[in-house]
Design a protein around this motif. Structure first.
Motif, PDB file in Angstrom:
ATOM      1  N   VAL A   9       0.870  -1.179   0.000  1.00  0.00           N
ATOM      2  CA  VAL A   9       0.000   0.000   0.000  1.00  0.00           C
ATOM      3  C   VAL A   9       0.904   1.225   0.000  1.00  0.00           C
ATOM      4  O   VAL A   9       1.667   1.448   0.934  1.00  0.00           O
ATOM      5  N   THR A  14       9.736   3.844  -0.877  1.00  0.00           N
ATOM      6  CA  THR A  14       9.716   2.656  -0.013  1.00  0.00           C
ATOM      7  C   THR A  14       9.022   1.503  -0.729  1.00  0.00           C
ATOM      8  O   THR A  14       9.496   0.359  -0.709  1.00  0.00           O
ATOM      9  N   ILE A  34      -0.678  -0.753  -4.666  1.00  0.00           N
ATOM     10  CA  ILE A  34      -1.856   0.118  -4.762  1.00  0.00           C
ATOM     11  C   ILE A  34      -1.436   1.504  -4.286  1.00  0.00           C
ATOM     12  O   ILE A  34      -1.011   1.679  -3.141  1.00  0.00           O
ATOM     13  N   ARG A  75      -5.453   4.819  -6.891  1.00  0.00           N
ATOM     14  CA  ARG A  75      -6.354   4.085  -5.988  1.00  0.00           C
ATOM     15  C   ARG A  75      -5.846   4.224  -4.558  1.00  0.00           C
ATOM     16  O   ARG A  75      -4.664   3.982  -4.305  1.00  0.00           O
ATOM     17  N   THR A 104       2.907   3.916   3.350  1.00  0.00           N
ATOM     18  CA  THR A 104       2.003   5.032   3.076  1.00  0.00           C
ATOM     19  C   THR A 104       2.635   6.400   3.326  1.00  0.00           C
ATOM     20  O   THR A 104       1.997   7.428   3.064  1.00  0.00           O
ATOM     21  N   PHE A 121       4.205  21.078  -0.723  1.00  0.00           N
ATOM     22  CA  PHE A 121       5.128  20.545  -1.720  1.00  0.00           C
ATOM     23  C   PHE A 121       5.558  19.121  -1.371  1.00  0.00           C
ATOM     24  O   PHE A 121       6.459  18.912  -0.562  1.00  0.00           O
ATOM     25  N   ARG A 122       4.913  18.145  -1.995  1.00  0.00           N
ATOM     26  CA  ARG A 122       5.240  16.752  -1.682  1.00  0.00           C
ATOM     27  C   ARG A 122       5.322  15.877  -2.934  1.00  0.00           C
ATOM     28  O   ARG A 122       6.100  14.949  -2.992  1.00  0.00           O
ATOM     29  N   ILE A 148      12.041  21.422   3.455  1.00  0.00           N
ATOM     30  CA  ILE A 148      11.286  21.703   2.228  1.00  0.00           C
ATOM     31  C   ILE A 148      11.240  23.196   1.965  1.00  0.00           C
ATOM     32  O   ILE A 148      11.509  23.653   0.843  1.00  0.00           O
ATOM     33  N   ALA A 267       7.279   0.298   6.554  1.00  0.00           N
ATOM     34  CA  ALA A 267       8.633   0.807   6.300  1.00  0.00           C
ATOM     35  C   ALA A 267       8.547   2.223   5.748  1.00  0.00           C
ATOM     36  O   ALA A 267       7.494   2.667   5.275  1.00  0.00           O
ATOM     37  N   GLU A 287      15.359   9.777   2.424  1.00  0.00           N
ATOM     38  CA  GLU A 287      15.468   8.845   1.312  1.00  0.00           C
ATOM     39  C   GLU A 287      16.208   7.541   1.656  1.00  0.00           C
ATOM     40  O   GLU A 287      15.759   6.455   1.285  1.00  0.00           O
ATOM     41  N   ALA A 290      13.989   5.291   3.434  1.00  0.00           N
ATOM     42  CA  ALA A 290      12.940   4.742   2.564  1.00  0.00           C
ATOM     43  C   ALA A 290      13.501   3.581   1.738  1.00  0.00           C
ATOM     44  O   ALA A 290      12.915   2.498   1.665  1.00  0.00           O
ATOM     45  N   PHE A 314      21.010  11.381   5.764  1.00  0.00           N
ATOM     46  CA  PHE A 314      20.179  12.244   4.923  1.00  0.00           C
ATOM     47  C   PHE A 314      21.031  13.363   4.364  1.00  0.00           C
ATOM     48  O   PHE A 314      22.182  13.539   4.761  1.00  0.00           O
TER      49      PHE A 314
HETATM   50  C1  LIG Z   1      10.308  17.622  -2.208  1.00  0.00           C
HETATM   51  C2  LIG Z   1      11.022  16.619  -1.352  1.00  0.00           C
HETATM   52  C3  LIG Z   1      12.400  16.603  -1.307  1.00  0.00           C
HETATM   53  C4  LIG Z   1      13.066  15.684  -0.514  1.00  0.00           C
HETATM   54  N1  LIG Z   1      14.413  15.708  -0.467  1.00  0.00           N
HETATM   55  C5  LIG Z   1      15.077  14.832   0.300  1.00  0.00           C
HETATM   56  C6  LIG Z   1      16.481  14.853   0.370  1.00  0.00           C
HETATM   57  O1  LIG Z   1      17.123  15.700  -0.231  1.00  0.00           O
HETATM   58  N2  LIG Z   1      17.114  13.949   1.123  1.00  0.00           N
HETATM   59  C7  LIG Z   1      16.435  13.001   1.814  1.00  0.00           C
HETATM   60  O2  LIG Z   1      17.072  12.176   2.472  1.00  0.00           O
HETATM   61  N3  LIG Z   1      15.087  12.933   1.788  1.00  0.00           N
HETATM   62  C8  LIG Z   1      14.388  13.843   1.055  1.00  0.00           C
HETATM   63  N4  LIG Z   1      13.031  13.824   1.009  1.00  0.00           N
HETATM   64  C9  LIG Z   1      12.308  12.831   1.825  1.00  0.00           C
HETATM   65  C10 LIG Z   1      12.055  11.539   1.056  1.00  0.00           C
HETATM   66  O3  LIG Z   1      11.597  11.841  -0.227  1.00  0.00           O
HETATM   67  C11 LIG Z   1      11.054  10.697   1.835  1.00  0.00           C
HETATM   68  O4  LIG Z   1      11.682  10.259   3.002  1.00  0.00           O
HETATM   69  C12 LIG Z   1      10.549   9.512   1.024  1.00  0.00           C
HETATM   70  O5  LIG Z   1       9.873   9.967  -0.117  1.00  0.00           O
HETATM   71  C13 LIG Z   1       9.641   8.624   1.839  1.00  0.00           C
HETATM   72  O6  LIG Z   1       9.172   7.607   1.022  1.00  0.00           O
HETATM   73  P1  LIG Z   1       7.896   6.733   1.406  1.00  0.00           P
HETATM   74  O7  LIG Z   1       7.660   5.854   0.232  1.00  0.00           O
HETATM   75  O8  LIG Z   1       8.086   6.119   2.745  1.00  0.00           O
HETATM   76  O9  LIG Z   1       6.700   7.759   1.589  1.00  0.00           O
HETATM   77  P2  LIG Z   1       6.045   8.768   0.526  1.00  0.00           P
HETATM   78  O10 LIG Z   1       7.072   9.336  -0.351  1.00  0.00           O
HETATM   79  O11 LIG Z   1       5.195   9.697   1.326  1.00  0.00           O
HETATM   80  O12 LIG Z   1       5.119   7.852  -0.355  1.00  0.00           O
HETATM   81  C14 LIG Z   1       3.944   7.295   0.143  1.00  0.00           C
HETATM   82  C15 LIG Z   1       2.987   7.098  -1.018  1.00  0.00           C
HETATM   83  O13 LIG Z   1       1.891   6.334  -0.561  1.00  0.00           O
HETATM   84  C16 LIG Z   1       0.698   6.891  -1.050  1.00  0.00           C
HETATM   85  N5  LIG Z   1      -0.384   6.522  -0.102  1.00  0.00           N
HETATM   86  C17 LIG Z   1      -0.569   6.981   1.161  1.00  0.00           C
HETATM   87  N6  LIG Z   1      -1.642   6.400   1.705  1.00  0.00           N
HETATM   88  C18 LIG Z   1      -2.152   5.548   0.779  1.00  0.00           C
HETATM   89  C19 LIG Z   1      -3.265   4.666   0.753  1.00  0.00           C
HETATM   90  N7  LIG Z   1      -4.077   4.525   1.816  1.00  0.00           N
HETATM   91  N8  LIG Z   1      -3.495   3.950  -0.376  1.00  0.00           N
HETATM   92  C20 LIG Z   1      -2.669   4.077  -1.454  1.00  0.00           C
HETATM   93  N9  LIG Z   1      -1.603   4.909  -1.491  1.00  0.00           N
HETATM   94  C21 LIG Z   1      -1.352   5.622  -0.384  1.00  0.00           C
HETATM   95  C22 LIG Z   1       0.974   8.375  -1.107  1.00  0.00           C
HETATM   96  O14 LIG Z   1       0.109   9.014  -2.006  1.00  0.00           O
HETATM   97  C23 LIG Z   1       2.421   8.393  -1.561  1.00  0.00           C
HETATM   98  O15 LIG Z   1       2.512   8.379  -2.947  1.00  0.00           O
HETATM   99  C24 LIG Z   1      12.321  14.745   0.248  1.00  0.00           C
HETATM  100  C25 LIG Z   1      10.926  14.774   0.214  1.00  0.00           C
HETATM  101  C26 LIG Z   1      10.271  15.696  -0.576  1.00  0.00           C
HETATM  102  C27 LIG Z   1       8.768  15.733  -0.607  1.00  0.00           C
END
Ligand SMILES: Cc1cc2nc3c(=O)[nH]c(=O)nc-3n(C[C@H](O)[C@H](O)[C@H](O)COP(=O)(O)OP(=O)(O)OC[C@H]3O[C@@H](n4cnc5c(N)ncnc54)[C@H](O)[C@@H]3O)c2cc1C
Length: 392
Positions: A9, A14, A34, A75, A104, A121-122, A148, A267, A287, A290, A314
């Motif tokens: 999910v 990640t 998903i 979805r 998520t 900004f995400r 950010i 995770a 990152e 993740a 980071f």
């Molecule tokens: C603009 C930006 C710049 C960054 N720069 C850095 C950097 O320079 N260095 C660094 O170390 N880190 C950086 N980060 C942080 C890094 O990008 C995050 O730690 C990483 O993206 C986390 O990944 P994730 O997959 O755990 O979560 P997310 O990236 O939040 O992804 C989760 C995804 O799950 C989806 N989702 C949530 N709930 C549901 C659900 N119920 N059903 C289906 N889908 C769902 C969301 O829509 C999203 O697409 C940055 C983040 C951003 C936004």
């Protein structure tokens, strides 16, 4: 009903790292991803850095589909039935699974005004919107002086835009950097042409003649056509809560990224895990975490028993300055700075009871492993003993 061996999910970094690892450890098991966003997994860090400096959008995509995973994009999973091993999305489709990963992430903290003048900004969509606006001569306000906010303000300035930052603390990155470095960054941003309003938080928010009007904690006003809010994220724990999976500042997992339910893992930004080097629980929004934790969770879902003992690093870029950092960078800790050139190049150590808990490598590269080793050392360290410990 689509039924998979593994359901992931979330569609972020990640999710991709987990899908790749599952495929590595289990060539045959079916994977369903998903994801609420309309795009397949992509790298987020370039959205506030490389894409503004000319890197093409094609570079950000992960290659999740190459794992054979079926991607269900646009979805959102709204409910979990763990007894039945089923997840249900917002269009009523049910997905069967044997193992489930909650990847998520988190959702940006929101301001108390519903208007499309505010950009949280995400996502890639947020980037595309801001990028289009940055081609017009509108006034930008950036709320918040964290990662950010600082990166987006720099990105907009690089396009020659009029940018004002509203920062409640005395400096930039004040929760992370020592006070002198944090104040230096304010002057540095001013030199780059950003209007810096520090010690001024947001007290209220309204519309005025097509613009956004921010009332500040010092009685001032900030009028901007577009506001970018960098107020941090809230971990997306709703599904875990609804399903009765343990939550405490994120979804609580054990060393193997397993939640309180044996078939459910978590995770990335959403997960709360114990880190042996720091001897504390962490939830990390970066990152490396993740990628590495997503991978570890994927391996374990596919039957391996790999402990997640990794201390993530980071990084960030602020105009021409950049850094990598490891461990606990809490500016309230005792800090020892070892500058080669003040605020331009050097190392800052963060200490608690004589032990190194965090290391900031400021314009200093290739030292992350050494920094991790130092954090693992029992100490105690005196400030003198740390000088020159990591070569800049
Ligand atoms: C603009 C930006 C710049 C960054 N720069 C850095 C950097 O320079 N260095 C660094 O170390 N880190 C950086 N980060 C942080 C890094 O990008 C995050 O730690 C990483 O993206 C986390 O990944 P994730 O997959 O755990 O979560 P997310 O990236 O939040 O992804 C989760 C995804 O799950 C989806 N989702 C949530 N709930 C549901 C659900 N119920 N059903 C289906 N889908 C769902 C969301 O829509 C999203 O697409 C940055 C983040 C951003 C936004």
């Amino acid at each position: 009903m689509p039924a998979y061996t593994y359901v992931i999910v979330g569609g972020g970094m990640t999710a991709d790292a987990a899908a790749q690892a599952i495929r590595e450890a289990d060539p045959a098991g079916s994977i369903g991803v998903i994801a609420a966003e309309p795009h397949p997994p992509y790298d987020r860090p370039p959205l506030s850095k490389a894409l503004w400096k000319g890197e093409p959008e094609e570079k950000i995509w992960r290659k999740t589909a190459a794992t054979g995973a079926e991607l269900h994009l646009g979805r959102r999973i709204g409910g979990l039935d763990l007894a039945a091993h089923q997840a249900t999305d917002d269009q009523g489709t049910k997905y069967g699974f044997r193992k489930l990963l909650l990847a998520t992430g988190g959702a940006p903290r929101r301001l108390p005004l519903e208007t499309d003048q505010i950009i949280y900004f995400r996502t890639l969509e947020d980037y595309r919107r801001l990028r289009a606006l940055a081609g017009t001569s509108v006034r930008f306000g950036v709320i918040g002086g964290g990662f950010i906010g600082s990166e987006v303000a720099a990105a907009l300035r690089l396009q020659g835009r009029d940018v004002t930052m509203l920062v409640p603390e005395a400096g930039l990155g004040a929760r992370v950097f020592p006070a002198d470095l944090s104040r230096f960054l304010v002057d540095y941003y001013r030199q780059k042409g950003v209007t810096m309003r520090t010690g001024e938080g947001m007290a209220g928010l309204d519309r005025r003649a097509g613009s956004a009007l921010v009332r500040t904690t010092t009685g001032g006003e900030l009028v901007a056509d577009v506001l970018v809010a960098g107020l941090g994220i809230v971990p997306a724990v709703e599904l875990a809560e609804q399903a009765g999976v343990g939550v405490d500042n994120g979804v609580v997992v054990d060393r193997f990224c397993r939640t309180s339910h044996p078939d459910v893992y978590a995770a990335g930004d959403v997960a709360n895990f114990a880190n042996p080097a720091l001897g504390t629980r962490l939830r990390v929004e970066h990152e490396d975490n993740a990628n590495t934790m997503g991978r570890t969770a994927g391996l374990n879902m596919a039957g391996r028993a790999t402990a997640y003992d990794h201390l993530p690093f980071f990084y960030s870029d602020l105009f021409e300055l950049g850094y990598e950092a490891v461990g606990d960078l809490d500016s309230r800790l005792e800090t020892v700075a070892d500058w080669k050139e003040p605020f331009r190049e050097g190392v800052v150590y963060y200490l608690k009871a004589g032990r190194v808990r965090g290391v900031l490598l400021w314009n200093t590269w290739g030292q992350v492993e050494h920094a991790r080793a130092l954090i693992a050392e029992p100490g105690p360290f005196t400030p003198q003993a740390l000088k020159g410990r990591l070569p800049a």
